[in-house]
Design an enzyme around this catalytic site. Structure first.
Site: not given
Length: 270
Positions: A15, A158, A162, A168
């Site tokens: 993606r 998210h 993920k 992060g």
């Protein structure tokens, strides 16, 4: 740099890889030089532009960087920690600069990156978004003014795919706040709460994680007191914001000396 910078993209079929190809296509000062996928991928031999939906570019996806040694100046990598280390080793041996957007590195891997960066220019950032990097500056100010008098929580969300948590970006938010307050994040971070936890320790920085649907990336830092709270939030609606930031980093990096840089330096925010 005034001329075009040639970039190679690893993980081109994912993606983020496809978004990076699209971003490179639209950048005036960037030219796509190579697109790489893992050996055995069904996408090897496919035109990178057609894969990304921007039309034929006559750049076929390859299964090894060795085939593209003379085709690019900067490698862009948003893959996985183990793969990124391998790619960085390759860049050092072939004198290529590298932009790393991968997250989830452990301590030993970060040490490897530091060592490799002594030999080639590297930009590594958990988030390439201009808005997120500005948010980190705002967090410094908020922590200076309110941090010692408020409860600090970081909430991030998210998409369901993920793999690492917290993100992060969320960890970087915590690091920025902790450093500003003179705290050690490893000692004051609390990752999720369950059961009878007792009263909240004011020195802690809490983290909460959401994984759902197709959330691109949402991050909020909360500074909460009795009677008021401040929330600093960034919401990404498209991966293109990260891809465009990576292109900006690549264009900046090609003229830098060996070293480990971040997006704050790329954007002149330091």
């Amino acid at each position: 740099m005034s001329g075009q910078v040639r970039v190679a993209i690893v993980g081109a079929g994912g993606r983020m890889g496809r978004t990076l190809i699209e971003s490179a296509y639209h950048q005036e000062h960037i030219r796509l030089g190579a697109a790489i996928e893992r050996p055995g991928s069904s996408l090897v031999g496919v035109d990178a532009g057609e894969l990304a939906g921007v039309g034929k570019l006559n750049i076929m996806i390859m299964d090894s960087l060795d085939y593209a040694t003379d085709d690019f100046d900067v490698l862009i990598d948003f893959t996985a920690p183990e793969a990124s280390i391998v790619h960085l080793d390759w860049c050092v041996r072939h004198k290529k600069a590298m932009v790393i957007g991968t997250t989830g590195f452990n301590h030993a891997q970060k040490e490897q990156i530091n060592a490799f960066a002594e030999q080639t220019p590297v930009v590594m950032a958990p988030n390439m978004s201009v808005g997120v990097n500005l948010m980190w500056k705002l967090l410094e100010l908020a922590a200076e003014v309110m941090g010692d008098y408020t409860d600090i929580e970081i909430i991030e969300g998210h998409h369901r795919y993920k793999k690492d948590a917290p993100s992060g970006t969320a960890l970087k938010m915590g690091e920025v706040i902790a450093k500003t307050l003179g705290r050690d994040l490893e000692k004051c971070a609390v990752y999720g709460r369950e059961g009878i936890t007792g009263e909240r320790d004011r020195e802690t920085i809490g983290f909460a994680t959401v994984r759902a649907g197709d959330l691109v990336g949402e991050h909020t830092a909360m500074f909460a007191d009795i009677g008021e709270r401040l929330e600093i939030t960034h919401k990404a609606s498209s991966r293109m914001t990260f891809a465009n930031g990576a292109m900006r980093a690549a264009h900046w990096l090609v003229e830098q000396k060996p070293g480990l840089y971040d997006m704050q330096q790329v954007l002149g925010l330091n």
